[in-house]
Design a protein around this motif. Structure first.
Motif, short mmCIF file in Angstrom:
data_model
loop_
_atom_site.label_atom_id
_atom_site.label_comp_id
_atom_site.label_asym_id
_atom_site.label_seq_id
_atom_site.Cartn_x
_atom_site.Cartn_y
_atom_site.Cartn_z
N GLU A 41 22.32 5.95 -1.46
CA GLU A 41 22.75 4.69 -2.79
C GLU A 41 23.59 3.82 -1.51
N ASP A 42 24.44 4.35 -0.56
CA ASP A 42 24.33 3.85 0.66
C ASP A 42 24.39 2.81 2.06
N GLY A 43 22.81 3.30 1.65
CA GLY A 43 22.28 2.61 2.96
C GLY A 43 21.19 3.35 3.06
N GLU A 44 19.98 3.71 4.18
CA GLU A 44 18.51 4.04 4.14
C GLU A 44 18.59 4.04 5.72
N ARG A 45 17.79 5.51 6.03
CA ARG A 45 17.67 5.36 7.58
C ARG A 45 16.18 5.05 7.20
N ILE A 46 15.90 4.86 8.44
CA ILE A 46 14.69 4.26 8.98
C ILE A 46 14.06 4.66 10.27
N PRO A 47 13.36 5.66 10.00
CA PRO A 47 12.33 6.71 11.00
C PRO A 47 11.50 5.35 12.16
N MET A 48 11.60 5.56 13.41
CA MET A 48 10.77 5.13 14.57
C MET A 48 8.99 5.80 14.98
N LEU A 49 8.28 5.11 13.72
CA LEU A 49 6.86 5.59 15.48
C LEU A 49 6.16 4.82 15.19
N ALA A 50 5.41 5.65 15.63
CA ALA A 50 4.50 4.78 17.05
C ALA A 50 3.45 4.65 15.98
N ARG A 51 2.82 5.32 14.99
CA ARG A 51 1.99 4.87 13.94
C ARG A 51 2.55 5.58 12.66
N MET A 52 1.95 4.43 11.87
CA MET A 52 1.82 5.29 10.25
C MET A 52 1.91 6.17 10.12
N PRO A 53 1.82 7.53 9.13
CA PRO A 53 1.22 8.64 8.75
C PRO A 53 -0.22 8.28 8.02
N ALA A 54 -1.38 8.63 8.71
CA ALA A 54 -2.94 8.47 7.72
C ALA A 54 -3.66 9.52 7.54
N GLU A 55 -3.20 10.71 7.72
CA GLU A 55 -4.50 12.11 7.74
C GLU A 55 -3.58 13.41 6.90
N GLU A 56 -4.69 13.64 6.74
CA GLU A 56 -4.79 14.13 5.85
C GLU A 56 -3.51 14.68 4.81
N ILE A 57 -3.83 13.33 4.00
CA ILE A 57 -2.86 13.78 3.01
C ILE A 57 -3.33 13.51 1.67
N LEU A 58 -2.36 14.15 0.75
CA LEU A 58 -3.02 14.34 -0.61
C LEU A 58 -1.55 14.82 -1.79
#
Length: 375
Positions: free
Chosen positions: A128-145
């Motif tokens: 509610e008082d802000g956001e945490r943005i991680p730093m990643l080299a690539r967006m996760p896109a494997e083995e997601i269901l």
């Protein structure tokens, strides 16, 4: 809503990776318009999105999407997929991109899926008082269901007096557009879908509609036991309209109360000029800011007028609420334990005249008051 979900995804991908996102949001698209990159997002179910439909069609039983989405309107599926055949479809013979499908039962559910992916898969923190943005080299896109549906249909936030401790009694009056926009965005990012807003009350955010109901309050000196507004009354009214319109766009339903019996002590004389036959109570010795109407005839006239103006300017509430009518009001609600069906039925009757399908909620905070502190 699909465009909003896609724009939000692009914004966060840029913040997380520093790269542009490849996003497909429509039923038809130009392959060459996709940004370069090895992760492609399909925003929408196969019925709503051409890329989702193409993936499901080409992959067959290996990548079902539509069949996995639960029946609830807020349900969604998030799944990843990578296939060489689809890579050729995108004119990338050497290597297929990875796909992330964000598929909701409805447009709002797709927006939920987008934020859920960012939160639970990528690690974005929506607070509610802000956001945490991680730093990643690539967006996760494997083995997601991920398959999600809500346990509760109504997930309610109550932004009543969120700023009551701030100076000048601003309470639930949002002071700037950025405040209510951030609040509503925070709600939908966390899948809240109901909000009680004092859009039709005398206090704070609702004073704008009471100004439309009783324009003469603009000539009445504010203060005393009436919290002082920071803004002109017309500004408060326009601000509330914007809050309601934006909330409805984001799938947030509102329950609101066209005020039924209470009057700020400051405006007692004004109301008596409008309703000379009104029987008004004395102010409570503790809560001196309010007095209440006691006779049913005036209550009906008062509530009918307020409801008419409310519907004219704000449209149909998803649910109407009655906070005070159910209990005896002498000297004030925290002393009242007697249920008064005549008042409750009167409120429901008037509401149904404006909307035959109206839902009418009786609620109260009397149990939190001083006479109810003992077990």
């Amino acid at each position: 809503v699909f465009a909003h979900a896609s724009n939000e995804l692009r914004k966060y991908v840029k913040s997380i990776t520093g790269q542009d996102a490849s996003v497909v949001e429509a039923k038809s698209f130009d392959v060459t318009s996709l940004a370069t990159g090895d992760v492609v997002f399909a925003v929408g179910s196969p019925a709503q999105n051409a890329l989702s439909a193409k993936i499901e069609s080409d992959a067959g039983k290996r990548c079902p999407v539509a069949a996995l989405i639960p029946e609830h309107n807020d349900a969604f599926v998030i799944r990843s997929w990578r296939d060489v055949k689809l890579g050729k479809f995108f004119e990338r013979e050497q290597e297929s991109p990875s796909y992330v499908i964000l598929a909701g039962k409805t447009p709002i559910a797709t927006l939920y899926a987008t934020y859920h992916y960012l939160d639970h898969v990528c690690g974005v923190g929506f607070f509610e008082d802000g956001e945490r943005i991680p730093m990643l080299a690539r967006m996760p896109a494997e083995e997601i269901l991920i398959i999600e549906e809500p346990r509760f249909d109504a997930r309610l936030q109550l932004p009543w007096a969120p700023r009551a401790t701030l100076p000048k009694g601003v309470s639930s009056l949002w002071r700037a557009d950025v405040e209510w926009k951030e609040y509503l965005d925070w709600m939908v990012k966390n899948k809240w879908n109901w909000m009680r807003i004092d859009a039709g009350d005398w206090w704070y955010q609702g004073l704008g509609i009471m100004y439309k109901s009783y324009p003469e309050i603009a000539e009445t000196e504010q203060g005393g036991y009436m919290p002082i507004q920071w803004w002109p009354l017309e500004t408060v009214f326009q601000n509330t309209k914007k809050v309601l319109d934006r909330g409805r766009f984001l799938g947030i339903k509102c329950y609101m109360t066209p005020i039924s019996t209470s009057v700020p002590t400051t405006y007692g004389d004004l109301i008596l000029k409008r309703f000379p036959e009104a029987q008004l109570s004395n102010p409570d010795p503790v809560y001196k800011f309010a007095i209440h109407m006691r006779d049913l005839r005036t209550i009906e006239k008062f509530f009918r007028h307020n409801t008419e103006v409310f519907y004219k300017h704000f449209g149909k509430p998803d649910v109407q609420g009655a906070q005070f009518p159910p209990v005896e009001l002498d000297p004030f609600i925290e002393a009242g334990t007697k249920f008064l069906p005549d008042r409750s039925n009167l409120m429901a009757k008037v509401s149904r005249e404006y909307d035959p399908e109206a839902s009418f909620l009786i609620y109260g905070w009397a149990v939190a008051m001083r006479y109810f502190q003992k077990p």
